[in-house]
Design a protein around this motif. Sequence first.
Motif, PDB file in Angstrom:
ATOM      1  N   GLU A  28       5.082   9.313  -5.010  1.00 45.34           N
ATOM      2  CA  GLU A  28       4.623   9.893  -3.744  1.00 45.34           C
ATOM      3  C   GLU A  28       5.496   9.428  -2.589  1.00 45.34           C
ATOM      4  O   GLU A  28       5.765  10.189  -1.657  1.00 45.34           O
ATOM      5  N   HIS A  52       5.213   5.473   4.685  1.00 49.75           N
ATOM      6  CA  HIS A  52       5.473   5.504   6.128  1.00 49.75           C
ATOM      7  C   HIS A  52       6.801   4.810   6.434  1.00 49.75           C
ATOM      8  O   HIS A  52       7.613   5.311   7.221  1.00 49.75           O
ATOM      9  N   THR A  67       2.346   6.234  -7.695  1.00 43.66           N
ATOM     10  CA  THR A  67       2.332   6.006  -6.249  1.00 43.66           C
ATOM     11  C   THR A  67       3.739   5.934  -5.670  1.00 43.66           C
ATOM     12  O   THR A  67       3.987   6.402  -4.561  1.00 43.66           O
ATOM     13  N   ASP A  90       0.847  -1.189   0.000  1.00 46.35           N
ATOM     14  CA  ASP A  90       0.000   0.000   0.000  1.00 46.35           C
ATOM     15  C   ASP A  90       0.888   1.246   0.000  1.00 46.35           C
ATOM     16  O   ASP A  90       1.794   1.365   0.823  1.00 46.35           O
ATOM     17  N   GLU A 125       0.621   4.298   1.011  1.00 42.28           N
ATOM     18  CA  GLU A 125       0.722   5.039   2.268  1.00 42.28           C
ATOM     19  C   GLU A 125       1.583   4.289   3.276  1.00 42.28           C
ATOM     20  O   GLU A 125       2.351   4.903   4.034  1.00 42.28           O
TER      21      GLU A 125
END
Length: 265
Positions: A189, A163, A186, A157, A159
């Motif tokens: 990011e 992290h 992604t 994922d 996010e």
Amino acid sequence: MQIGKSVRIERIINRNTGRTIIVPMDHGVSVGPLKGLRNMRRAVNDMVKGGANAVLMHKGLVRCSHREEGGDVGLIVHLSASTSLSPTPNAKTLVGTVEDGLRLGADAVSVHVNLGDETESKMLSDLGEVASAATSWGVPVLAMVYARGPKIKDEFDPEVVAHCARMGEELGADIVKVSYTGNVETFGEVVDGCCIPVVIAGGPKLDSTRDFLQMVSDSITAGGAGLSVGRNVFQHKNRVRLVQALHKIVHEDVSVDDALKYIGE
């Protein structure tokens, strides 16, 4: 940045491109002597022939793979470990020190952290401790960070991966290794949320050379700093040519199609 750290980091990251090809060879502690790593000197020689920037291994393997002639390659000594035989294989523990790495001539050290594991707090403490010691000695730190634990639904994922990368940065790592999120947008990011070089892991061994090279190429397009990949490299049927192709993609921005022609596939 300290001059010692600056000098050492240029031994594992190409100063002109800001990118790197790292080949981890630390698998023996986890799963035993894998195919491709039984003869360590030959394995390291092949990575050097291909143009890898650095190899990564546990302290005991350095004596089995030191090269006395030929080209040079950066050395990263891995400081944490667990085995697949353990009831808690995701719980990494420190098995070496920054000083161990320096005595062996290491250009950098590395630590593995699995966020979400029940022993996460100990692994975070270990990374912080190593980062502090490494700063004192002017030694770069590579943090391998994955999300693996009861609360993790998807370790890829974006996010979650972001992290992982940010945690490594904030606890003092100089390079962070994380899973690839699956696409350029992604992963971009992930890179944007981190001010240190981000390299991708290889994950399970892939059957398709094209898929592997495409993943590496896409990560570079997203702003990544290269790769830290083991089995998909040292177990390849033509690993020298594969590393040469990776060098073309990572450091010369060659297309995947052209890199495949270079391998002969």
